[in-house]
Design a protein around this motif. Sequence first.
Motif, short mmCIF file in Angstrom:
data_model
loop_
_atom_site.label_atom_id
_atom_site.label_comp_id
_atom_site.label_asym_id
_atom_site.label_seq_id
_atom_site.Cartn_x
_atom_site.Cartn_y
_atom_site.Cartn_z
N ARG A 107 -3.20 14.51 4.65
CA ARG A 107 -3.97 13.55 5.45
C ARG A 107 -3.17 12.25 5.61
O ARG A 107 -3.10 11.68 6.70
N HIS A 108 -2.56 11.82 4.52
CA HIS A 108 -1.82 10.56 4.55
C HIS A 108 -0.56 10.66 5.41
O HIS A 108 -0.31 9.81 6.27
N LEU A 167 4.04 11.08 -8.44
CA LEU A 167 3.35 11.49 -9.67
C LEU A 167 2.69 12.85 -9.49
O LEU A 167 2.76 13.72 -10.36
N ASP A 168 2.04 13.04 -8.34
CA ASP A 168 1.39 14.33 -8.07
C ASP A 168 2.42 15.45 -8.03
O ASP A 168 2.24 16.51 -8.64
N LEU A 200 -14.14 13.79 3.23
CA LEU A 200 -13.04 12.85 3.44
C LEU A 200 -13.23 12.03 4.72
O LEU A 200 -12.60 11.00 4.91
N ASN A 250 -6.39 2.77 1.88
CA ASN A 250 -5.30 3.58 1.34
C ASN A 250 -5.90 4.74 0.54
O ASN A 250 -6.74 4.51 -0.32
N SER A 251 -5.46 5.96 0.85
CA SER A 251 -5.92 7.12 0.08
C SER A 251 -5.45 7.04 -1.36
O SER A 251 -5.95 7.77 -2.21
N PHE A 252 -4.45 6.21 -1.60
CA PHE A 252 -3.86 6.15 -2.94
C PHE A 252 -4.09 4.78 -3.54
O PHE A 252 -4.07 3.78 -2.83
N GLY A 253 -4.31 4.76 -4.84
CA GLY A 253 -4.60 3.49 -5.51
C GLY A 253 -3.81 3.34 -6.79
O GLY A 253 -2.74 3.92 -6.95
N PHE A 256 -6.70 15.41 -11.98
CA PHE A 256 -5.50 15.35 -11.14
C PHE A 256 -4.32 15.76 -12.04
O PHE A 256 -4.03 15.08 -13.03
N ASN A 286 2.24 7.42 -6.06
CA ASN A 286 1.23 8.44 -6.34
C ASN A 286 1.68 9.83 -5.89
O ASN A 286 1.44 10.82 -6.58
N LEU A 287 2.32 9.88 -4.73
CA LEU A 287 2.83 11.18 -4.25
C LEU A 287 3.84 11.72 -5.26
O LEU A 287 3.82 12.90 -5.61
N GLU A 310 -5.57 18.82 -4.28
CA GLU A 310 -4.88 17.53 -4.36
C GLU A 310 -4.01 17.30 -3.13
O GLU A 310 -3.86 16.18 -2.64
N LEU A 362 -12.79 15.15 -5.21
CA LEU A 362 -11.80 16.24 -5.30
C LEU A 362 -12.56 17.53 -5.49
O LEU A 362 -13.57 17.56 -6.17
N ILE A 394 2.51 1.94 -3.33
CA ILE A 394 1.55 2.60 -4.21
C ILE A 394 1.40 4.07 -3.81
O ILE A 394 1.34 4.97 -4.66
N ALA A 395 1.34 4.31 -2.50
CA ALA A 395 1.14 5.69 -2.03
C ALA A 395 2.31 6.57 -2.46
O ALA A 395 2.12 7.67 -2.97
N LEU A 452 -4.52 18.07 -0.14
CA LEU A 452 -5.25 17.65 1.06
C LEU A 452 -5.06 16.16 1.30
O LEU A 452 -4.95 15.71 2.44
N TYR A 453 -4.99 15.39 0.21
CA TYR A 453 -4.78 13.94 0.34
C TYR A 453 -3.39 13.62 0.85
O TYR A 453 -3.19 12.69 1.62
N HIS A 454 -2.42 14.42 0.42
CA HIS A 454 -1.03 14.18 0.88
C HIS A 454 -0.94 14.40 2.38
O HIS A 454 -0.42 13.57 3.12
N LEU A 469 -14.49 19.59 0.83
CA LEU A 469 -13.77 18.34 0.63
C LEU A 469 -13.35 17.72 1.96
O LEU A 469 -13.38 16.51 2.14
N GLY A 471 -1.16 15.66 -12.18
CA GLY A 471 -0.06 14.78 -12.55
C GLY A 471 -0.51 13.53 -13.32
O GLY A 471 0.31 12.69 -13.65
N PRO A 498 -4.04 8.07 -10.00
CA PRO A 498 -4.14 9.20 -9.07
C PRO A 498 -5.56 9.46 -8.57
O PRO A 498 -5.73 10.05 -7.50
N GLU A 544 0.83 -1.21 0.00
CA GLU A 544 0.00 0.00 0.00
C GLU A 544 0.86 1.26 0.00
O GLU A 544 0.53 2.25 -0.64
N GLU A 545 1.95 1.21 0.73
CA GLU A 545 2.81 2.40 0.82
C GLU A 545 3.68 2.56 -0.42
O GLU A 545 4.08 3.66 -0.77
#
Lengths: 255, 163
Positions: free
Chosen positions: A143-144, A48-49, B119, B137-140, B52, A45-46, A137, B163, A41-42, A139-141, B115, B54, B143, A38-39
């Motif tokens: 939070r994680h 990529l963002d 969440l 997981n917030s991420f999949g 998103f 994604n971080l 976007e 979002l 993947i996280a 906000l997700y970072h 938002l 990116g 993005p 999971e991490e």
Amino acid sequence: MKAELRESLANYLTALGDDELILAHRDSEWTGHAPILEEDIAFANLALDELGHASAWYRLAAELLDEDPDRHPDQLVFWRPATEFRNVRMVELPNGDWAFSMLRQYLFDAAEDVRLAALAASQHSVLAQAAAKLRTEELYHLRHTRAWVRRLGLGTAESNRKMQAALDLLYPNALQLFAESAGELELAQAGLVPRSDGLLSAWVALVTGDLTGCNLRIPDGNLSKPAGRSEHTPHLERLVAEMQEVARLEAGAAW
Amino acid sequence: MTGQIPNLDRVWQALEEVKDPEIPVISIVELGLIRQVGYADGRLLITFSPSFIGCPALDVMKREVRLRLQELGEGSVEIKTVFSPPWTSDWITPAGREKLRGFGLAPPPRHGGDLTAVLQQAARCPYCDSQATELKNSFGSTPCRSIFFCTSCVQPFEQFKPL
């Protein structure tokens, strides 16, 4: 906008882009190596963002400099020598252990949160709009990474010790994110960017609340004037060489 | 001016055929990525709002838009990327939401701009409609996706992130 202001603002945005780009590169190094899937993947994604955000800042800088926004980002990323990067040193440091990488991302995300909130009020409307967009976007970072800071800070004696060691090293380096840039005063007077000292206070309040709530001590030590953004550790040169290696094998190749 | 209206209809139809390469059931129109379509100085101007920033699929979709419009005989096309107002998942159409669910992706709850509040909510399972779900997981895998687990039907599922 006056020519000097345009140039200062372009430099300001390029530095923000460099922070995002170099951190994205470090984050991407966790791909295939994170402690759990999971991490893995996280962090991918971080990365990529942040890469997308770097590209957004570089495009805005290109427009201010009358450069081609489609070509300028690649020029900055693949053809600039390491000495011309203006990222803070905190993002170029090697990943270290899991606690170090996670805490670095958290401190950076918190800085982005306060900076983007302020930039969303910029008089340069395109910049204000981009900042507001990026913040959704981010906000997700936050939070994680905030959840992980809690988990590791309040976890075992070992996880707390590793987090404290990471904080002791990262905190003074993170202050460089708020060093006043050249021309900042004029940019701030024109309402284009926020003053760095204001951002610093907001960031300190935010992270102090989170970190002390997780049994972590904010280092007091010597928080003297941070180094300028043109000063780098030897780690950056190796990172940039790796990042540019493929592009430089064949200049002008289409891919 | 009136003569151009059928043209614009054809353009919208063509855009409906451009799908998200990673969620091939939903079109870029249903995703709310196309804000405006119109002619200016003889050029077709498409206003595009990135989801998103990116996401590498955005470039694929823009390329596909150009290709489709070329096939329609539109010689001069400009795709203008705008950040304002920022894209929100609230813009995904009702039909688009149903397609996401059918694809196994929980549609993003509407949030009206708040938002942070949304969440905190558990996602609704796209398979059994239960809200007894946990965020894993917030991420999949892309993005725009988060990973959840449904404790009712005991299955993992993905949510299209609000979002």
